[in-house]
Design a protein around this motif. Sequence first.
Motif, PDB file in Angstrom:
ATOM      1  N   LEU B 104       0.811  -1.219   0.000  1.00  0.00           N
ATOM      2  CA  LEU B 104       0.000   0.000   0.000  1.00  0.00           C
ATOM      3  C   LEU B 104       0.837   1.258   0.000  1.00  0.00           C
ATOM      4  O   LEU B 104       0.405   2.312  -0.444  1.00  0.00           O
ATOM      5  N   MET B 108       1.683   4.694  -6.183  1.00  0.00           N
ATOM      6  CA  MET B 108       1.007   4.290  -7.411  1.00  0.00           C
ATOM      7  C   MET B 108       0.931   5.431  -8.428  1.00  0.00           C
ATOM      8  O   MET B 108       0.581   5.213  -9.579  1.00  0.00           O
ATOM      9  N   VAL B 109       1.223   6.602  -7.968  1.00  0.00           N
ATOM     10  CA  VAL B 109       1.190   7.750  -8.863  1.00  0.00           C
ATOM     11  C   VAL B 109       2.215   7.604  -9.986  1.00  0.00           C
ATOM     12  O   VAL B 109       1.959   7.933 -11.132  1.00  0.00           O
ATOM     13  N   GLY B 118       0.342  -2.993 -11.023  1.00  0.00           N
ATOM     14  CA  GLY B 118      -1.093  -2.807 -10.877  1.00  0.00           C
ATOM     15  C   GLY B 118      -1.870  -3.941 -11.510  1.00  0.00           C
ATOM     16  O   GLY B 118      -2.835  -4.447 -10.921  1.00  0.00           O
ATOM     17  N   PHE B 119      -1.418  -4.396 -12.661  1.00  0.00           N
ATOM     18  CA  PHE B 119      -2.130  -5.486 -13.325  1.00  0.00           C
ATOM     19  C   PHE B 119      -1.864  -6.825 -12.650  1.00  0.00           C
ATOM     20  O   PHE B 119      -2.701  -7.721 -12.683  1.00  0.00           O
ATOM     21  N   VAL B 122      -4.440  -7.176 -10.090  1.00  0.00           N
ATOM     22  CA  VAL B 122      -5.797  -7.365 -10.588  1.00  0.00           C
ATOM     23  C   VAL B 122      -6.006  -8.725 -11.252  1.00  0.00           C
ATOM     24  O   VAL B 122      -7.111  -9.263 -11.250  1.00  0.00           O
ATOM     25  N   MET B 126      -9.559 -10.971 -11.793  1.00  0.00           N
ATOM     26  CA  MET B 126     -10.139 -10.821 -13.123  1.00  0.00           C
ATOM     27  C   MET B 126     -10.278 -12.185 -13.813  1.00  0.00           C
ATOM     28  O   MET B 126     -11.237 -12.432 -14.538  1.00  0.00           O
ATOM     29  N   MET B 140     -14.864  -4.713 -14.009  1.00  0.00           N
ATOM     30  CA  MET B 140     -14.017  -3.660 -13.436  1.00  0.00           C
ATOM     31  C   MET B 140     -14.521  -3.257 -12.054  1.00  0.00           C
ATOM     32  O   MET B 140     -13.749  -3.089 -11.115  1.00  0.00           O
ATOM     33  N   ARG B 144     -12.857  -4.293  -8.055  1.00  0.00           N
ATOM     34  CA  ARG B 144     -12.597  -3.315  -6.991  1.00  0.00           C
ATOM     35  C   ARG B 144     -13.312  -3.697  -5.709  1.00  0.00           C
ATOM     36  O   ARG B 144     -12.774  -3.532  -4.609  1.00  0.00           O
ATOM     37  N   ARG B 147     -11.341  -6.476  -3.999  1.00  0.00           N
ATOM     38  CA  ARG B 147     -10.100  -6.001  -3.382  1.00  0.00           C
ATOM     39  C   ARG B 147     -10.389  -5.129  -2.165  1.00  0.00           C
ATOM     40  O   ARG B 147      -9.641  -5.156  -1.177  1.00  0.00           O
ATOM     41  N   SER B 148     -11.463  -4.363  -2.223  1.00  0.00           N
ATOM     42  CA  SER B 148     -11.794  -3.520  -1.072  1.00  0.00           C
ATOM     43  C   SER B 148     -12.164  -4.368   0.134  1.00  0.00           C
ATOM     44  O   SER B 148     -11.718  -4.105   1.253  1.00  0.00           O
ATOM     45  N   HIS B 151      -8.900  -6.139   1.367  1.00  0.00           N
ATOM     46  CA  HIS B 151      -7.968  -5.204   1.995  1.00  0.00           C
ATOM     47  C   HIS B 151      -8.561  -4.621   3.273  1.00  0.00           C
ATOM     48  O   HIS B 151      -7.847  -4.434   4.265  1.00  0.00           O
TER      49      HIS B 151
END
Lengths: 193, 193
Positions: B104, B108-109, B118-119, B122, B126, B140, B144, B147-148, B151
Motif C-alpha cells: 500500500l 502508485m502515482v 497494478g495489473f 488485478v 479478473m 471492473m 474493486r 479487493r476492497s 484489503h
Amino acid sequence: MARQGLTRAYIIQTAIDMIESEGLHSFSLRELAGRLHIKAASLYNHIQSSDELYTEIGYYAISELKKVQLSAIAGKVRSEAVEALADAYYRFGKQRPEIYKVILSLPMVKNDAIHKAGFDIVEPIMTVLGGYRLTEEQKMHLQRVFRSIMHGFISQEEAGCFRQYPVGVGDSCRMAVRGFILLIENSEKEAEI
Amino acid sequence: MARQGLTRAYIIQTAIDMIESEGLHSFSLRELAGRLHIKAASLYNHIQSSDELYTEIGYYAISELKKVQLSAIAGKVRSEAVEALADAYYRFGKQRPEIYKVILSLPMVKNDAIHKAGFDIVEPIMTVLGGYRLTEEQKMHLQRVFRSIMHGFISQEEAGCFRQYPVGVGDSCRMAVRGFILLIENSEKEAEI
DNA sequence: AAGTAAAACTAACGATGTTAGTTTTATTAT
DNA sequence: ATAATAAAACTAACATCGTTAGTTTTACTT
C-alpha cells in the motif's frame, strides 16, 4: 514568555488544521511549534508525546466521522439508511483523507479511552443494522463487513490502487453497498428460520 | 573493502527478511547496512534511495500475493474459485502482515513499471470473474469490490479495529465473500437481460 | 512586594535519510 | 606482471526528527 491563551485544545486543533491542509506526511512537532510561535520543546508542557497528540487527533476524527454518519441516517431505515451511511462514510474519507488516515494509526491495543472510540466507530452501522431482524452475532459480522468494504474503498482509492480502469470509483462503491444489502437481506432470511 | 557477492538482489532480499521478522516500523537503512556489514552510506552504491528500495520490496510482495492467489484458484471456477481466492488473500495478509503493508505504501502515482504491478494485483480476481457471464464494466467494478473487502479486512484486523466482539474475524470475512458472490450472481442476471 | 508554579527558553542526544569527498579493492588493459 | 580504471567500500557531515534536562521568564497568588 509564558504566553496566555495557549490551551491544549487549541494546540490539537492547530495540529488538525495543519494535517488537513498540508498532509499528514509533512507534519512534525517542530512545524506545529513554529505555527504556534513557540519552540518544539515547549510543546511538552502541554502534551506528553507525539503519540498522545496523534491519539487525540484520532479521537477527533472518529467523532467527526460518527457525526456525519449519524446525521446521514437520521430518519432513514433499512436499505435507505445503509446507502446513506455508506455515502457519508465514503465522502468523509474522500474529503478529509489526511484526518481519516490518523484513525487507523490509533494504537487500538491500548486500554481505557480507546475502547470508547471503538464503539463510536461501530455505533452508526450497528444502529442501522438494528432496523433488520438479525441475531446479535449476525450484526457483529455484518458490521465488520460494512467497515471493511468502506475502509477498503477509501484507503485503496487514496493510495491510487484504483486508477487502472475508466469507470468511476463511486459507482464501484455503490455496487459494493448493493452487495452488502443483499447480504443483510439474505442473513435476515436465515435468521427467520 | 570492496566486498564481492553483494548484489542488489541480495540487499533487497535481506531487507525483506528483516521487515518480515522484525517489522516494518523498526526497519532502517542503518540496520540493513549493519546486517550486511557495511555502512549506511555504502548502500547508495546499490540503490538510489529508500523509496526505490521500498518500491522493489512492494513489487516482491505483489508478486508473492499473485503467486498464492493463482495457485489457489488452479482448477477451480466460479464461487469455488472466489472462495479459494479470498482465502488465499486473507491468509497472505495475516501471515505476512509487514510485507503486505509495503504494497500500500507503493507510490502508485508513478509511471512505467508500477503499471505492470497494478495489473499483477488485478489479474487473479479478473481471471476468476472471467468464469462468469459479465460485461467488462461489471468486471471492473466487481474487481474493486473484491479487493476492497479483502484489503479492508486485513488492514483493519491488523490495526486492531476488530477486537470488539467475540466472533471470529475469519468467519466475518467468509460472510463478506458470500455477499460478494451474491453480488456477482446478481450482476450476472442483470447482464443477461 | 515576595513567592510559586506554569510555560517559555536554550542546548543537547540519538536516530533517521542523504550527500560529498576519499580510499580501497577487483578487474581490465597494456 | 604492472598500470589504469571503475566499482564499492569508507569517513565525515548535514538537516530533520522526537525527546529530555536544566534554566529563565512570565503571570498569578499570598
